[in-house]
Design a protein around this motif. Sequence first.
Motif, PDB file in Angstrom:
ATOM      1  N   GLU A  34      87.130  18.372  63.331  1.00 34.49           N
ATOM      2  CA  GLU A  34      86.249  17.827  64.369  1.00 34.49           C
ATOM      3  C   GLU A  34      85.084  18.772  64.640  1.00 34.49           C
ATOM      4  O   GLU A  34      83.944  18.323  64.806  1.00 34.49           O
ATOM      5  CB  GLU A  34      87.049  17.581  65.650  1.00 34.49           C
ATOM      6  N   ALA A  35      85.368  20.082  64.673  1.00 37.17           N
ATOM      7  CA  ALA A  35      84.303  21.057  64.915  1.00 37.17           C
ATOM      8  C   ALA A  35      83.300  21.054  63.763  1.00 37.17           C
ATOM      9  O   ALA A  35      82.087  21.127  63.988  1.00 37.17           O
ATOM     10  CB  ALA A  35      84.892  22.454  65.099  1.00 37.17           C
ATOM     11  N   ARG A  36      83.799  20.938  62.538  1.00 39.07           N
ATOM     12  CA  ARG A  36      82.894  20.904  61.377  1.00 39.07           C
ATOM     13  C   ARG A  36      81.994  19.678  61.428  1.00 39.07           C
ATOM     14  O   ARG A  36      80.809  19.747  61.130  1.00 39.07           O
ATOM     15  CB  ARG A  36      83.689  20.911  60.068  1.00 39.07           C
ATOM     16  N   ILE A  37      82.586  18.551  61.811  1.00 40.99           N
ATOM     17  CA  ILE A  37      81.791  17.323  61.914  1.00 40.99           C
ATOM     18  C   ILE A  37      80.717  17.485  62.975  1.00 40.99           C
ATOM     19  O   ILE A  37      79.547  17.182  62.750  1.00 40.99           O
ATOM     20  CB  ILE A  37      82.702  16.109  62.217  1.00 40.99           C
ATOM     21  N   ALA A  38      81.128  18.001  64.157  1.00 42.76           N
ATOM     22  CA  ALA A  38      80.164  18.174  65.248  1.00 42.76           C
ATOM     23  C   ALA A  38      79.069  19.168  64.853  1.00 42.76           C
ATOM     24  O   ALA A  38      77.885  18.934  65.115  1.00 42.76           O
ATOM     25  CB  ALA A  38      80.881  18.647  66.507  1.00 42.76           C
ATOM     26  N   LEU A  39      79.476  20.278  64.216  1.00 41.51           N
ATOM     27  CA  LEU A  39      78.476  21.262  63.796  1.00 41.51           C
ATOM     28  C   LEU A  39      77.536  20.669  62.748  1.00 41.51           C
ATOM     29  O   LEU A  39      76.329  20.896  62.788  1.00 41.51           O
ATOM     30  CB  LEU A  39      79.169  22.510  63.235  1.00 41.51           C
ATOM     31  N   GLY A  40      78.102  19.887  61.836  1.00 46.08           N
ATOM     32  CA  GLY A  40      77.276  19.264  60.806  1.00 46.08           C
ATOM     33  C   GLY A  40      76.271  18.295  61.411  1.00 46.08           C
ATOM     34  O   GLY A  40      75.105  18.278  61.037  1.00 46.08           O
ATOM     35  N   GLU A  41      76.736  17.510  62.388  1.00 49.92           N
ATOM     36  CA  GLU A  41      75.833  16.568  63.043  1.00 49.92           C
ATOM     37  C   GLU A  41      74.738  17.303  63.809  1.00 49.92           C
ATOM     38  O   GLU A  41      73.565  16.915  63.763  1.00 49.92           O
ATOM     39  CB  GLU A  41      76.621  15.654  63.990  1.00 49.92           C
ATOM     40  N   GLU A  42      75.118  18.372  64.511  1.00 47.45           N
ATOM     41  CA  GLU A  42      74.124  19.129  65.276  1.00 47.45           C
ATOM     42  C   GLU A  42      73.137  19.798  64.329  1.00 47.45           C
ATOM     43  O   GLU A  42      71.932  19.807  64.583  1.00 47.45           O
ATOM     44  CB  GLU A  42      74.815  20.187  66.145  1.00 47.45           C
ATOM     45  N   LYS A 109      80.277  28.425  63.689  1.00 50.33           N
ATOM     46  CA  LYS A 109      81.015  27.815  62.584  1.00 50.33           C
ATOM     47  C   LYS A 109      81.795  28.892  61.829  1.00 50.33           C
ATOM     48  O   LYS A 109      82.970  28.709  61.519  1.00 50.33           O
ATOM     49  CB  LYS A 109      80.040  27.098  61.647  1.00 50.33           C
ATOM     50  N   ALA A 110      81.157  30.016  61.543  1.00 51.60           N
ATOM     51  CA  ALA A 110      81.823  31.109  60.829  1.00 51.60           C
ATOM     52  C   ALA A 110      83.006  31.633  61.644  1.00 51.60           C
ATOM     53  O   ALA A 110      84.085  31.893  61.091  1.00 51.60           O
ATOM     54  CB  ALA A 110      80.832  32.239  60.534  1.00 51.60           C
ATOM     55  N   ASN A 111      82.825  31.762  62.958  1.00 50.44           N
ATOM     56  CA  ASN A 111      83.928  32.222  63.813  1.00 50.44           C
ATOM     57  C   ASN A 111      85.085  31.236  63.787  1.00 50.44           C
ATOM     58  O   ASN A 111      86.247  31.643  63.692  1.00 50.44           O
ATOM     59  CB  ASN A 111      83.444  32.430  65.255  1.00 50.44           C
ATOM     60  N   LEU A 112      84.793  29.938  63.869  1.00 51.21           N
ATOM     61  CA  LEU A 112      85.858  28.928  63.832  1.00 51.21           C
ATOM     62  C   LEU A 112      86.593  28.960  62.488  1.00 51.21           C
ATOM     63  O   LEU A 112      87.819  28.844  62.441  1.00 51.21           O
ATOM     64  CB  LEU A 112      85.264  27.535  64.077  1.00 51.21           C
ATOM     65  N   GLU A 113      85.836  29.119  61.420  1.00 54.26           N
ATOM     66  CA  GLU A 113      86.473  29.175  60.108  1.00 54.26           C
ATOM     67  C   GLU A 113      87.366  30.406  59.985  1.00 54.26           C
ATOM     68  O   GLU A 113      88.466  30.332  59.436  1.00 54.26           O
ATOM     69  CB  GLU A 113      85.414  29.158  59.009  1.00 54.26           C
ATOM     70  N   ALA A 114      86.930  31.529  60.541  1.00 50.60           N
ATOM     71  CA  ALA A 114      87.740  32.749  60.511  1.00 50.60           C
ATOM     72  C   ALA A 114      89.001  32.564  61.356  1.00 50.60           C
ATOM     73  O   ALA A 114      90.096  32.972  60.948  1.00 50.60           O
ATOM     74  CB  ALA A 114      86.931  33.942  61.018  1.00 50.60           C
TER      75      ALA A 114
END
Length: 148
Positions: A34-42, A109-114
């Motif tokens: 969900e975060a990736r989708i939101a970040l991608g949309e933003e 995004k990098a922090n969430l992925e980590a």
Amino acid sequence: AEDNSQAALRYAQELEGLKAEKEKIESARQKEREARIALGEELESVQRRYAQATLQKDDAERKLAAAVQGAASAEKGQQWQAEIEERFSVLETQLERKVVETQQLQSEKANLEAQLAAAKQDGQSAAEQMSARYEAELAAALGNGSRS
């Protein structure tokens, strides 16, 4: 037989713990998706606005060039130039803000992925340790049961 039933009960309890840990990992994965989708949309939105601002800047530069070349009077040329420079300044400020926003989004995004990678690793390690321990306990319990 009682040792076997206790071992089976412990195994069932630990299995429930593993299921709960699996659900936590799946929840973290869903949140990451969900975060990736939101970040991608933003990010797409920021890129569209950046492209639009660039077009406006290019238009302003063309108008500035036309104003400088074709102004019938110095006063009119100066007025147009001031208007265009003001609009250009506003656009430039907006672009700078969008660049900072994009960098912040990329950092988030990098922090969430980590965080997700760490959660996956922790969950995997815990599951492997629990599984190994239960297998050893079950083997020991089954070994004790066959001796009695």
